[in-house]
Design a protein around this motif. Structure first.
Motif, PDB file in Angstrom:
ATOM      1  N   ALA A  77       0.831  -1.203   0.000  1.00 15.24           N
ATOM      2  CA  ALA A  77       0.000   0.000   0.000  1.00 15.24           C
ATOM      3  C   ALA A  77       0.870   1.259   0.000  1.00 15.24           C
ATOM      4  O   ALA A  77       0.586   2.222  -0.711  1.00 15.24           O
ATOM      5  N   LEU A  78       1.942   1.278   0.807  1.00 13.82           N
ATOM      6  CA  LEU A  78       2.855   2.411   0.813  1.00 13.82           C
ATOM      7  C   LEU A  78       3.531   2.584  -0.550  1.00 13.82           C
ATOM      8  O   LEU A  78       3.654   3.698  -1.059  1.00 13.82           O
ATOM      9  N   PHE A  79       3.961   1.476  -1.138  1.00  7.97           N
ATOM     10  CA  PHE A  79       4.700   1.554  -2.402  1.00  7.97           C
ATOM     11  C   PHE A  79       3.796   1.999  -3.550  1.00  7.97           C
ATOM     12  O   PHE A  79       4.143   2.912  -4.315  1.00  7.97           O
ATOM     13  N   VAL A  80       2.635   1.384  -3.668  1.00  7.93           N
ATOM     14  CA  VAL A  80       1.733   1.720  -4.776  1.00  7.93           C
ATOM     15  C   VAL A  80       1.204   3.149  -4.639  1.00  7.93           C
ATOM     16  O   VAL A  80       1.179   3.915  -5.610  1.00  7.93           O
ATOM     17  N   VAL A  97      11.114  13.478 -10.201  1.00 12.20           N
ATOM     18  CA  VAL A  97      12.451  12.888 -10.057  1.00 12.20           C
ATOM     19  C   VAL A  97      12.908  12.908  -8.609  1.00 12.20           C
ATOM     20  O   VAL A  97      13.469  11.932  -8.097  1.00 12.20           O
ATOM     21  N   VAL A  98      12.648  14.022  -7.907  1.00 11.53           N
ATOM     22  CA  VAL A  98      13.135  14.162  -6.543  1.00 11.53           C
ATOM     23  C   VAL A  98      12.404  13.221  -5.582  1.00 11.53           C
ATOM     24  O   VAL A  98      12.866  12.980  -4.455  1.00 11.53           O
ATOM     25  N   ALA A  99      11.284  12.648  -6.008  1.00 14.67           N
ATOM     26  CA  ALA A  99      10.550  11.699  -5.166  1.00 14.67           C
ATOM     27  C   ALA A  99      11.111  10.287  -5.258  1.00 14.67           C
ATOM     28  O   ALA A  99      10.772   9.429  -4.434  1.00 14.67           O
ATOM     29  N   ILE A 100      11.963  10.023  -6.229  1.00 12.63           N
ATOM     30  CA  ILE A 100      12.478   8.669  -6.445  1.00 12.63           C
ATOM     31  C   ILE A 100      13.297   8.149  -5.256  1.00 12.63           C
ATOM     32  O   ILE A 100      13.127   6.982  -4.858  1.00 12.63           O
ATOM     33  N   PRO A 101      14.193   8.940  -4.630  1.00  9.33           N
ATOM     34  CA  PRO A 101      14.942   8.407  -3.480  1.00  9.33           C
ATOM     35  C   PRO A 101      14.053   7.884  -2.359  1.00  9.33           C
ATOM     36  O   PRO A 101      14.395   6.881  -1.712  1.00  9.33           O
ATOM     37  N   GLY A 102      12.927   8.539  -2.118  1.00  6.63           N
ATOM     38  CA  GLY A 102      12.008   8.056  -1.093  1.00  6.63           C
ATOM     39  C   GLY A 102      11.447   6.684  -1.432  1.00  6.63           C
ATOM     40  O   GLY A 102      11.298   5.826  -0.556  1.00  6.63           O
ATOM     41  N   MET A 103      11.153   6.461  -2.703  1.00  5.90           N
ATOM     42  CA  MET A 103      10.645   5.164  -3.125  1.00  5.90           C
ATOM     43  C   MET A 103      11.719   4.088  -3.011  1.00  5.90           C
ATOM     44  O   MET A 103      11.442   2.939  -2.650  1.00  5.90           O
TER      45      MET A 103
END
Length: 452
Positions: free
Chosen positions: A323-326, A422-428
């Motif tokens: 759920a967090l990932f999706v 792009v800047v959200a990718i490290p969190g994922m």
């Protein structure tokens, strides 16, 4: 009138589904509804400091770079863990005996918050930006303190089974407060709306403290764990140790604690950067006040409620990790639509699509994220530990997103919104690492002990 009809329709649909689909039935219980009322009182002050304030500053000609760093005025949200231990365990004379620890603090802070919002609304940022900033900081401090109390109280009045749905209802209320403070305040202040001016509009919005107070009167004291050392007449040193040291020590000595804090810090940075600059972009693209209010009023709010309602079933269907990932991917990718809006220019349908999609994905994502954080908070130190987690999340929303004004000016709107993806990718990536290491499954609240 139309907003009331939409609200009633959505609530009716949720209630109808609740009788049919088991995963929706907990929405019909009393404590999740109290969580909704608390959410209204929690949600409106931050919107006054972010979306509404940045819109106001844009209208009076404040530069985008200044507006970006104006978000730093919400610094108290990032530091609230420093005074959360006192709010958690320090009793208030007379009030605590009358109402209990959580409600005593809630009623006191709300009274001060009401006055501070009136003062903020009566300030004029165009002629005296310093006074405006001062009252913004006061409102931020009181609002952050109110959040300490409300977050702890919400967790304590909800049973384990009610926690996901109560969190979803709290997000529902939070976004209702956002709407009242955002589109509602702008409508009241704008010459294209009610034309009351900013002072009166902010003053009316200040009454949003009432739903939370009413809900707290109904819900009672909750499962608050009294201060063991204070009850037994222990020394000041023992009291301070249990109040200030033990909540942080209990959390930070858990396996993976620092990885969790890092994830909380950067998970929503892309979304935060985008939302900081949304109002300035709307103004620059030439949308009128009524167009902006209408899109938020109809499309945005309906999408938020739908997304929030799906948050708890989303966890039940996928499990916390998935759920967090999706939901994180959905929130991240929805920002591409604002790049398309920037390309399209003054296009109301495109604005509605972008705002609706972003609000829907945020409704799901925030419910999942806050449920995860709530599950990490021990009932022995609810206010302090949730304040620690939410403070780290607030750092990403404020200081890490503060340069967004300069980025928007340097990159242009199309590239800026692509950058927020792009800047959200490290969190994922960090979430994936946590998931692989098994830290995401730690969502059950710790035992309510007061050892040490």
């Amino acid at each position: 009138m139309e907003q009331t009809l939409i609200f009633a329709l959505i609530v009716g649909v949720v209630i109808g589904i609740g009788f049919i689909v088991p995963s929706f039935r907990p929405y019909l219980k009393p404590m999740p509804f109290v969580a909704f009322l608390l959410g209204i009182s929690s949600g409106f002050p931050l919107t006054l400091l972010l979306a509404t304030m940045t819109f106001w500053l844009s209208k009076v000609g404040i530069e985008k770079s200044t507006i970006g760093f104006a978000i730093g005025l919400t610094t108290p949200y990032t530091l609230k863990f420093l005074w959360a231990p006192l709010v958690d365990k320090l009793p208030l004379p007379i009030l605590t005996k009358l109402f209990g620890q959580r409600r005593a603090w809630l009623f006191l802070i709300q009274a001060f918050l009401f006055v501070a919002i009136w003062q903020l609304g009566s300030s004029d940022p165009a002629s005296d930006l310093g006074r405006f900033a001062l009252w913004a900081i006061v409102v931020a401090f009181l609002s952050a303190t109110q959040d300490i109390v409300i977050d702890a109280y919400r967790i304590e009045i909800l049973s384990e089974a009610e926690l996901p749905h109560g969190t979803a209802m709290n997000q529902f209320g939070y976004r209702t407060g956002n709407l009242l403070a955002g589109a509602g305040t702008i409508f009241l202040a704008s010459t294209e709306g009610a034309g009351l001016g900013w002072a009166t509009a902010y003053g009316i919005t200040a009454f949003c403290v009432l739903p939370g107070a009413i809900g707290a009167l109904f819900a009672g004291q909750g499962r608050y764990v009294p201060h063991k050392a204070l009850q037994q007449g222990a020394s000041i040193g023992a009291w301070l140790g249990d109040t200030i040291v033990n909540p942080f020590r209990e959390f930070l000595t858990r396996h993976g604690a620092f990885l969790i804090l890092g994830f909380v810090l950067i998970y929503k940075i892309g979304d935060a950067m985008g939302q900081t600059m949304l109002a300035p972009m709307i103004v620059e693209l030439g949308f009128s006040d009524t167009e902006y209010v209408a899109v938020n009023k109809f499309v945005g709010f309906a999408a938020l409620i739908a997304g929030s309602a799906l948050g708890a079933p989303f966890i039940a269907w996928l499990g916390m990790g998935r759920a967090l990932f999706v939901s994180g991917l959905m929130m991240m990718l929805s920002n591409f639509l604002f790049s398309m809006l920037a390309l399209a220019g003054h296009s109301t349908p495109m604005l509605a699509l972008a705002v609706g999609t972003e609000n829907f994905t945020s409704g799901i994502g925030l419910t999942v994220f806050v449920t995860y954080l709530s599950g990490l908070s021990s009932l022995a130190y609810t206010a302090t530990q949730f304040a620690l987690l939410s403070s780290f999340a607030a750092v990403g929303r404020t200081w890490l997103s503060a340069p967004s004004g300069y980025l928007a000016e340097g990159l242009g709107w199309v590239a800026f919104w692509a950058f927020t993806v792009v800047v959200a990718i490290p969190g994922m990536v960090l979430l994936w690492i946590m998931w692989r290491k098994g830290f995401v499954v730690e969502t059950v609240r710790q035992p309510s002990t007061t050892d040490d």
